[in-house]
Design an enzyme around this catalytic site. Structure first.
Site: not given
Length: 234
Positions: A133-135, A220
């Protein structure tokens, strides 16, 4: 170019100057696409980002033939480049990605994730879901606010966690997992609240007594939970 984009890349230039030597590079493949469009140049920095560039889009950083730095939303036709991001991969409410079917990263950084999961008593699937999800598993990712690496650590957080190089996968995963474990402890094991705090800050979660009413944070949290379920089954 919108003023916001220009400010983003002024920051990225400063961040790049510090991290450039340690960040992984990628080699561009030959392309039959047209040469990059005319860029704005200032102090040998080329900015070639379309107004449509949005959160979650890739930004390519590389050096031009004359040695100048370039940032573009299109990969160079040849040479080495680094991939940056405007923001976390799963944060855009307008994302058209199907999170229930998007390919998973089940083999990358297995040892690093296993080590972090054991050390901080975390579900490996949760670590993998947060990284995704972040990168999107890009170790060189930098967000528009300066978060770095696989788990998108802010410089202040990375420093507090004793990170020497936020772009080093093992260091980043250990530190990000430690931080995630602290948030889970703070919110009594509630994964949704811990993820909301990871994205928006623990104080915001406490202020709103739940997931903050920010579209980015809500998107998110939902997507991390979808990814978590899928990684648990993978």
């Amino acid at each position: 170019m919108k003023q916001g984009c220009l400010l983003v890349f002024i920051y990225l230039l400063a961040a790049t100057a510090q991290a450039e030597t340690s960040k992984p590079h990628f080699v561009a493949k030959p392309s039959n696409k047209s040469v990059l469009g005319k860029a704005i140049e200032a102090s040998k920095v080329s900015l070639n980002v379309t107004p449509e560039a949005k959160q979650g889009d890739r930004v390519y950083h590389y050096r031009t033939v004359d040695g100048g730095l370039a940032f573009s939303d299109r990969a160079p036709q040849q040479g080495h480049y680094q991939v940056l991001l405007f923001d976390c991969y799963a944060c855009s409410p307008k994302s058209n990605v199907n999170w229930s079917s998007i390919p998973l990263f089940t083999t990358l950084y297995q040892q690093q994730i296993a080590t972090a999961a054991q050390r901080y008593q975390l579900d490996p699937a949760l670590i993998r879901a947060v990284i995704h999800a972040e990168s999107a598993f890009k170790p060189a990712a930098i967000s528009k606010v300066g978060a770095q690496g696989l788990m998108q650590l802010m410089p202040a957080t990375a420093k507090e966690l004793g990170v020497n190089n936020a772009f080093h996968p093992a260091e980043n995963i250990l530190a990000g997992s430690r931080y995630l474990a602290k948030l889970l402890d703070r919110f009594d094991g509630d994964i949704a609240l811990a993820c909301a705090a990871y994205n928006a800050g623990a104080s915001r979660v406490e202020q709103f007594k739940g997931i903050p009413p920010y579209p980015e944070t809500q998107a998110y949290v939902e997507r991390v939970q979808i990814l978590l379920k899928r990684y648990r089954k993978a």
